[in-house]
Design an enzyme around this catalytic site. Structure first.
Site, PDB file in Angstrom:
ATOM      1  N   LEU A 137       1.285  -1.378  -0.184  1.00 27.29           N
ATOM      2  CA  LEU A 137      -0.129   0.127  -0.463  1.00 27.29           C
ATOM      3  C   LEU A 137       0.708   1.204   0.172  1.00 27.29           C
ATOM      4  O   LEU A 137       1.625   1.449   0.750  1.00 27.29           O
ATOM      5  CB  LEU A 137      -0.507   0.196   1.362  1.00 27.29           C
ATOM      6  CG  LEU A 137      -1.920  -1.625   1.154  1.00 27.29           C
ATOM      7  CD1 LEU A 137      -2.971  -1.158   2.788  1.00 27.29           C
ATOM      8  CD2 LEU A 137      -2.656  -1.137   0.522  1.00 27.29           C
ATOM      9  N   ASP A 138       0.594   2.162  -0.989  1.00 24.76           N
ATOM     10  CA  ASP A 138       0.679   3.802  -0.535  1.00 24.76           C
ATOM     11  C   ASP A 138       1.286   4.163   0.486  1.00 24.76           C
ATOM     12  O   ASP A 138       0.793   3.497   1.916  1.00 24.76           O
ATOM     13  CB  ASP A 138       0.939   4.631  -1.622  1.00 24.76           C
ATOM     14  CG  ASP A 138       0.850   4.078  -2.850  1.00 24.76           C
ATOM     15  OD1 ASP A 138       1.995   3.290  -3.231  1.00 24.76           O
ATOM     16  OD2 ASP A 138      -0.510   4.422  -3.537  1.00 24.76           O
ATOM     17  N   LYS A 139       2.239   4.970   0.946  1.00 21.96           N
ATOM     18  CA  LYS A 139       2.762   5.207   2.646  1.00 21.96           C
ATOM     19  C   LYS A 139       1.226   5.742   2.876  1.00 21.96           C
ATOM     20  O   LYS A 139       1.219   5.648   4.570  1.00 21.96           O
ATOM     21  CB  LYS A 139       3.547   6.596   2.430  1.00 21.96           C
ATOM     22  CG  LYS A 139       4.571   7.200   3.376  1.00 21.96           C
ATOM     23  CD  LYS A 139       5.346   8.293   3.226  1.00 21.96           C
ATOM     24  CE  LYS A 139       5.440   9.431   4.466  1.00 21.96           C
ATOM     25  NZ  LYS A 139       5.927  10.120   4.344  1.00 21.96           N
ATOM     26  N   ARG A 236      -5.684   5.839  -7.467  1.00 17.02           N
ATOM     27  CA  ARG A 236      -5.020   7.385  -7.250  1.00 17.02           C
ATOM     28  C   ARG A 236      -5.434   7.608  -8.894  1.00 17.02           C
ATOM     29  O   ARG A 236      -5.695   9.059  -8.857  1.00 17.02           O
ATOM     30  CB  ARG A 236      -4.377   7.211  -6.919  1.00 17.02           C
ATOM     31  CG  ARG A 236      -3.680   7.643  -5.092  1.00 17.02           C
ATOM     32  CD  ARG A 236      -2.438   6.876  -4.924  1.00 17.02           C
ATOM     33  NE  ARG A 236      -2.326   7.772  -4.645  1.00 17.02           N
ATOM     34  CZ  ARG A 236      -0.710   8.538  -4.430  1.00 17.02           C
ATOM     35  NH1 ARG A 236       0.312   7.471  -3.623  1.00 17.02           N
ATOM     36  NH2 ARG A 236       0.101  10.028  -4.035  1.00 17.02           N
TER      37      ARG A 236
END
Length: 321
Positions: A137-139, A236
């Site tokens: 998962l992204d930060k 996104r």
């Protein structure tokens, strides 16, 4: 530090005539094809006590023997940190990742990552590819992730991921009002100018995102999002491609859209939301040990709950304006 592996198997009748590398993949399914190829080539995997080539064909009754070592993957640092473990057994860990946490060490993030915390929690992960982390998962995306605890589990979960048998469901708050759900089928690749970004490109990798409206507000929409593929930044980029970027997205969100005549609380809430409003809320997979279908859910994080609350209040303000 390393683990010794000792394996033996006999070629069954139904595999007689197949190549060594094909047979090894069938007889030792806990290990990746790439690892088996290495063992064949370096002599760690022998047939009838002889070293053969991957393409050599075997016959029923031939005996395969593996004597190899699994080295530590990287010199990663184990760090004590509070982890939100949702589920754990001998095969896997389900962890609920918070915002502002990088998953894997990289340039500029050598420590303080989820991987570092997982190694402290279960040091044997040091011997697995990416410490057992199957997907990322992204930060600043919150929510559920699966981590394998053994090589066998890792191989099984990677296979499920590649076969799209792991269900991942997200929720997001996006800018603008979507009239209904839909599907984005748009290939993604590295942005031609900004190498840290991804973009919709004809020559990119296929990426498919399904979305459904949970609730519409005056200038925003709360969505449920499901993935067929798992490309970097996929949700996104796809939402921005629809001109409905995720609220707070620092990379793809553009300028924050403030509804006309809205409350000071909502203005503050939108301006203060400095991460993408994206949460991995549900994860479902077949357990790598017993094959049982299992699923987990993670509650909407408090910052998104507050944002959704202010958007709901704004609907009432708009109705009385």
């Amino acid at each position: 530090m390393s683990s010794k592996i000792s394996l033996t198997a006999e070629v069954p009748q139904d595999l007689s005539g197949y190549r060594l590398d094909q047979i090894a993949a069938k007889l030792f399914p806990d290990y990746s094809r790439a690892r088996l190829q290495i063992w064949i080539k370096d002599g760690s995997l022998l047939v009838n006590a002889r070293r053969l080539r991957p393409r050599d064909r075997l016959h029923a009754g031939d005996k395969l023997e593996v004597n190899a070592e699994l080295p530590v993957q990287e010199n990663w640092l184990a760090e004590p940190m509070a982890l939100d473990i949702v589920f754990e057994d001998d095969c896997l860990i389900i962890v609920n990742k918070p915002a502002n946490m990088v998953v894997h060490p990289a340039s500029g993030h050598g420590d303080g990552t989820l991987l570092n915390g997982l190694l402290h929690h279960h040091n044997a992960l040091q011997q697995l590819p990416r410490a057992g982390i199957v997907h990322r998962l992204d930060k600043d995306t919150t929510g559920l992730m699966v981590v394998a605890k053994t090589l066998a589990s890792h191989a099984a979960l990677v296979n499920q991921m590649q076969a799209r048998d792991i269900a991942r469901e997200y929720e997001a708050v996006v800018q603008g009002v979507l009239t209904g759900g839909g599907t984005v089928d748009a290939a993604l690749g590295r942005h031609p100018v900004n190498r840290k970004k991804r973009a919709v490109l004809e020559i990119g990798q296929r990426a498919v995102t399904h979305y459904r409206v949970i609730k519409r507000y005056r200038s925003h929409t709360h969505l449920e999002v499901k993935l067929d593929t798992g490309r970097t930044h996929q949700i996104r980029v796809h939402m921005a491609h629809l001109n409905h970027p995720i609220v707070g997205d620092p990379m793809y969100g553009g300028r924050q859209r403030i509804p006309a005549a809205c409350s000071e609380e909502l203005i503050h809430g939108l301006k203060a939301f400095k991460r993408q409003a994206l949460h991995a809320r549900r994860l479902a997979l077949h357990h790598p040990g017993n094959g049982k279908l299992m699923s987990w859910e993670s509650a909407t994080p408090p910052d998104m709950v507050s944002l959704i609350y202010e958007l709901s209040k704004d609907v009432q303000i708009g109705a009385h304006a």
